[in-house]
Design a protein around this motif. Sequence first.
Motif, PDB file in Angstrom:
ATOM      1  N   LYS A  76       1.061  -1.324  -0.306  1.00  0.00           N
ATOM      2  CA  LYS A  76       0.267  -0.186   0.544  1.00  0.00           C
ATOM      3  C   LYS A  76       0.370   0.961   0.083  1.00  0.00           C
ATOM      4  N   ILE A  77       0.468   2.404  -0.833  1.00  0.00           N
ATOM      5  CA  ILE A  77       0.964   3.876  -0.097  1.00  0.00           C
ATOM      6  C   ILE A  77      -0.402   4.264   0.337  1.00  0.00           C
ATOM      7  N   THR A  78      -0.408   5.190   0.805  1.00  0.00           N
ATOM      8  CA  THR A  78      -1.485   5.817   1.569  1.00  0.00           C
ATOM      9  C   THR A  78      -0.775   7.509   1.911  1.00  0.00           C
ATOM     10  N   ASN A  79      -1.795   8.161   0.980  1.00  0.00           N
ATOM     11  CA  ASN A  79      -1.485  10.029   1.373  1.00  0.00           C
ATOM     12  C   ASN A  79      -1.472  10.179   2.880  1.00  0.00           C
ATOM     13  N   VAL A  80      -0.476   9.775   3.596  1.00  0.00           N
ATOM     14  CA  VAL A  80      -0.908  10.245   5.011  1.00  0.00           C
ATOM     15  C   VAL A  80      -1.220  11.874   5.508  1.00  0.00           C
ATOM     16  N   ASP A  81      -1.150  12.859   4.341  1.00  0.00           N
ATOM     17  CA  ASP A  81      -1.062  14.060   5.131  1.00  0.00           C
ATOM     18  C   ASP A  81      -2.813  14.741   4.720  1.00  0.00           C
TER      19      ASP A  81
END
Length: 124
Positions: free
Chosen positions: A56-61
């Motif tokens: 996964k890649i998540t836009n944590v911002d």
Amino acid sequence: VQLVESGGGLVQAGGSLRLSCTAFGGAFSRNPMGWFRQGPGKEREFLATISWSGGKITNVDAVKDRFSISRDNTDNTVYLQMNSLKPEDTAVYYCAAARDYTAVSPRAEDYDYWGRGTQVTVSS
């Protein structure tokens, strides 16, 4: 190929929703699938993407640990669990799929198929 989102709606701040997106017309068990959103007057924003194996890649911002992406390869379905929703999460939410198996990417241009979107409205 058609991607169909569901699960959007109206929810109060602090509530939760689970979005689903199912791919029809093809086998997507090995294709990266992702979620984006576009709020009123805003550009389309990447939220999360997931590979066939669960990477996964998540836009944590944007969503920190409030949103979580998952998938069921047997059903060609990707999910977005959204918790602790805020009024600023109000947007149309889109799912997307890439033809390239390696395109686990936050860039919208790397995705080839898009759903029509589902509206999420968070009231204060």
